[in-house]
Design an enzyme around this catalytic site. Sequence first.
Site, PDB file in Angstrom:
ATOM      1  N   HIS A  23       0.862  -1.200   0.000  1.00  0.00           N
ATOM      2  CA  HIS A  23       0.000   0.000   0.000  1.00  0.00           C
ATOM      3  C   HIS A  23       0.893   1.243   0.000  1.00  0.00           C
ATOM      4  O   HIS A  23       0.756   2.105   0.878  1.00  0.00           O
ATOM      5  CB  HIS A  23      -0.937   0.043   1.217  1.00  0.00           C
ATOM      6  CG  HIS A  23      -2.043  -0.975   1.168  1.00  0.00           C
ATOM      7  ND1 HIS A  23      -2.649  -1.475   2.294  1.00  0.00           N
ATOM      8  CD2 HIS A  23      -2.671  -1.560   0.122  1.00  0.00           C
ATOM      9  CE1 HIS A  23      -3.594  -2.331   1.937  1.00  0.00           C
ATOM     10  NE2 HIS A  23      -3.634  -2.396   0.628  1.00  0.00           N
ATOM     11  N   HIS A  79     -10.828  -9.745  -6.269  1.00  0.00           N
ATOM     12  CA  HIS A  79     -10.530  -8.427  -5.687  1.00  0.00           C
ATOM     13  C   HIS A  79      -9.657  -7.701  -6.705  1.00  0.00           C
ATOM     14  O   HIS A  79      -8.729  -8.285  -7.268  1.00  0.00           O
ATOM     15  CB  HIS A  79      -9.804  -8.662  -4.366  1.00  0.00           C
ATOM     16  CG  HIS A  79      -9.347  -7.447  -3.639  1.00  0.00           C
ATOM     17  ND1 HIS A  79      -9.995  -6.222  -3.725  1.00  0.00           N
ATOM     18  CD2 HIS A  79      -8.308  -7.260  -2.779  1.00  0.00           C
ATOM     19  CE1 HIS A  79      -9.353  -5.359  -2.947  1.00  0.00           C
ATOM     20  NE2 HIS A  79      -8.319  -5.956  -2.372  1.00  0.00           N
ATOM     21  N   GLU A  81      -7.735  -4.954  -6.367  1.00  0.00           N
ATOM     22  CA  GLU A  81      -6.539  -4.214  -5.966  1.00  0.00           C
ATOM     23  C   GLU A  81      -5.362  -4.763  -6.794  1.00  0.00           C
ATOM     24  O   GLU A  81      -5.290  -5.963  -7.074  1.00  0.00           O
ATOM     25  CB  GLU A  81      -6.297  -4.380  -4.456  1.00  0.00           C
ATOM     26  CG  GLU A  81      -5.386  -3.304  -3.926  1.00  0.00           C
ATOM     27  CD  GLU A  81      -5.413  -3.155  -2.402  1.00  0.00           C
ATOM     28  OE1 GLU A  81      -6.098  -3.934  -1.716  1.00  0.00           O
ATOM     29  OE2 GLU A  81      -4.732  -2.233  -1.907  1.00  0.00           O
ATOM     30  N   ASP A  83      -2.453  -5.748  -6.487  1.00  0.00           N
ATOM     31  CA  ASP A  83      -1.629  -6.901  -6.102  1.00  0.00           C
ATOM     32  C   ASP A  83      -2.257  -8.221  -6.554  1.00  0.00           C
ATOM     33  O   ASP A  83      -1.574  -9.248  -6.591  1.00  0.00           O
ATOM     34  CB  ASP A  83      -1.346  -6.922  -4.592  1.00  0.00           C
ATOM     35  CG  ASP A  83      -2.593  -6.796  -3.746  1.00  0.00           C
ATOM     36  OD1 ASP A  83      -3.473  -5.990  -4.095  1.00  0.00           O
ATOM     37  OD2 ASP A  83      -2.693  -7.491  -2.722  1.00  0.00           O
ATOM     38  N   HIS A 145     -11.594  -6.072   2.148  1.00  0.00           N
ATOM     39  CA  HIS A 145     -11.538  -4.735   2.711  1.00  0.00           C
ATOM     40  C   HIS A 145     -11.821  -3.640   1.690  1.00  0.00           C
ATOM     41  O   HIS A 145     -11.718  -2.459   2.034  1.00  0.00           O
ATOM     42  CB  HIS A 145     -10.150  -4.517   3.341  1.00  0.00           C
ATOM     43  CG  HIS A 145      -9.035  -4.494   2.322  1.00  0.00           C
ATOM     44  ND1 HIS A 145      -8.132  -3.474   2.270  1.00  0.00           N
ATOM     45  CD2 HIS A 145      -8.715  -5.309   1.304  1.00  0.00           C
ATOM     46  CE1 HIS A 145      -7.279  -3.680   1.285  1.00  0.00           C
ATOM     47  NE2 HIS A 145      -7.614  -4.785   0.685  1.00  0.00           N
ATOM     48  N   ASP A 164      -8.013 -11.624   0.396  1.00  0.00           N
ATOM     49  CA  ASP A 164      -7.197 -10.979   1.432  1.00  0.00           C
ATOM     50  C   ASP A 164      -7.493 -11.519   2.840  1.00  0.00           C
ATOM     51  O   ASP A 164      -6.617 -11.515   3.713  1.00  0.00           O
ATOM     52  CB  ASP A 164      -7.451  -9.468   1.445  1.00  0.00           C
ATOM     53  CG  ASP A 164      -6.685  -8.728   0.355  1.00  0.00           C
ATOM     54  OD1 ASP A 164      -5.649  -9.239  -0.107  1.00  0.00           O
ATOM     55  OD2 ASP A 164      -7.127  -7.633  -0.023  1.00  0.00           O
ATOM     56  N   TYR A 192      -1.434  -7.933  10.390  1.00  0.00           N
ATOM     57  CA  TYR A 192      -2.291  -7.775   9.207  1.00  0.00           C
ATOM     58  C   TYR A 192      -3.702  -7.378   9.648  1.00  0.00           C
ATOM     59  O   TYR A 192      -4.303  -6.451   9.113  1.00  0.00           O
ATOM     60  CB  TYR A 192      -2.285  -9.119   8.490  1.00  0.00           C
ATOM     61  CG  TYR A 192      -2.928  -9.232   7.137  1.00  0.00           C
ATOM     62  CD1 TYR A 192      -2.164  -9.099   5.984  1.00  0.00           C
ATOM     63  CD2 TYR A 192      -4.269  -9.578   6.997  1.00  0.00           C
ATOM     64  CE1 TYR A 192      -2.729  -9.296   4.726  1.00  0.00           C
ATOM     65  CE2 TYR A 192      -4.844  -9.764   5.755  1.00  0.00           C
ATOM     66  CZ  TYR A 192      -4.063  -9.620   4.616  1.00  0.00           C
ATOM     67  OH  TYR A 192      -4.633  -9.816   3.384  1.00  0.00           O
ATOM     68  N   HIS A 225      -2.579 -14.020   0.287  1.00  0.00           N
ATOM     69  CA  HIS A 225      -1.252 -13.597   0.757  1.00  0.00           C
ATOM     70  C   HIS A 225      -0.768 -14.565   1.826  1.00  0.00           C
ATOM     71  O   HIS A 225      -1.513 -14.881   2.757  1.00  0.00           O
ATOM     72  CB  HIS A 225      -1.287 -12.203   1.388  1.00  0.00           C
ATOM     73  CG  HIS A 225      -1.649 -11.104   0.443  1.00  0.00           C
ATOM     74  ND1 HIS A 225      -0.851 -10.739  -0.613  1.00  0.00           N
ATOM     75  CD2 HIS A 225      -2.717 -10.272   0.411  1.00  0.00           C
ATOM     76  CE1 HIS A 225      -1.414  -9.728  -1.260  1.00  0.00           C
ATOM     77  NE2 HIS A 225      -2.555  -9.435  -0.673  1.00  0.00           N
TER      78      HIS A 225
HETATM   79 FE1  FEO Z   1      -6.589  -5.767  -0.957  1.00  0.00          FE
HETATM   80 FE2  FEO Z   1      -4.191  -8.058  -1.312  1.00  0.00          FE
HETATM   81  O1  FEO Z   1      -5.188  -6.555  -1.770  1.00  0.00           O
END
Ligand code: FEO
Length: 396
Positions: A23, A79, A81, A83, A145, A164, A192, A225
């Site tokens: 981030h 998701h 995002e 990543d 999230h 996530d 996390y 992750h």
């Molecule tokens: Fe919300 Fe692993 O990105």
Amino acid sequence: MAFKLTDKVKWVGKIDWELESFHGQEYSTHKGSSYNSYLVRDEKTVLIDTVWGPYAKEFVENLKKEIDLNEIDYIIAQHSEPDHSGALPLLMKEIPNTPIYCTPNGVKVIKGHYHEDWNFVEVKTGDTLDIGESTLTFVEARMLHWPDSMMTYMSGDNMLFSNDAFGQHYASQHMYNDLVDQAELQQECIKYYANILTPFSPLVTNKIKEVLSLNLPLNMIATSHGIIWRDNPAQIIEQYLKWADNYQENQITIVYDTMWNCTRHMAEAMVEGIKSVDKDVTVKMYNAGKTDKNDIITELFKSKAILFGSSTVNKSIMHGTSGILSMIKGIGFKKKKAAAFGSYGWSGESVGLLEEELKAAKMEIVQEGIKVLWDPDEEAKKQCVEFGKSFAEKVK
Ligand code: FEO
């Protein structure tokens, strides 16, 4: 380094050993991370999530070693995002018509990032995708999230692809929860949760209860992750329920920033005071100017009470403490008690400003702050000891 999770599911992601922050600079990743992507092969073939953009080329090349890309029937983008979606542009150059299953918000976010009108298929909670012997069921996880987040449950293998949720920024070649150092894993999980998921705790509780009410058998939680939960995967769900419920340990944390150690000397006297009235409480002390901000947030998450200190500088507070206060205002910790302290030379605004910030962060200020002129002398140190004692009594 693809590896097999079950006869039908392979991990095809990327372990990012070098990642130092996530981030932007918002989240420190002392132990790297991984972007977990999964290839599901039943009668139909499904790719669940991809990896971060800098690894897109490597990802697509490795994927080609596993499968002719044209054999992929569906892509699921749980998701958007970057990543997880970052390899989509390169992948979609190869297979431009492959349908991408995601939530309606997912379509908006993917378009917002990549400005492409791919073959999106919008899904919502309860929608299913029949892929042969197995069925994939989608579960939206709005604001867990991001607005687009969702999870996918695979019958037969009884696997939850949780994206996530339940993850950690933790690079390990072992990739399974039972094979890694348990203390490291616990630390990365709580960090996390504390830093990323605390603002959404009520949603975490509701979503977990919703999923548990379905009574689905669960053999594995395949996160996006870090490691995959295969040994008692329910353990991380139970942890999340505890953490989401205004989690606290018997801990007081002192966070301060100091120019010439005067404010530190105050903090040290306070530790003495706290320990003299409560031998069981854990007291931890962090210089906000020197300590990793996310590690501090993790400790604050665990604390029942917090003392914030700062020297006065330019009629204000030092930026180390200021940065942490800004973070906790956003994170929104609940039911934490606090007080302020600081050393000064002439104008002495820091304690008042700290108290204003603590109120804005919805902390309960249990006693009036204390300020000391220059470095505390013996008398001032005694006052700081007394300050620590009364704080410990009020939060016991
Ligand atoms: Fe919300 Fe692993 O990105």
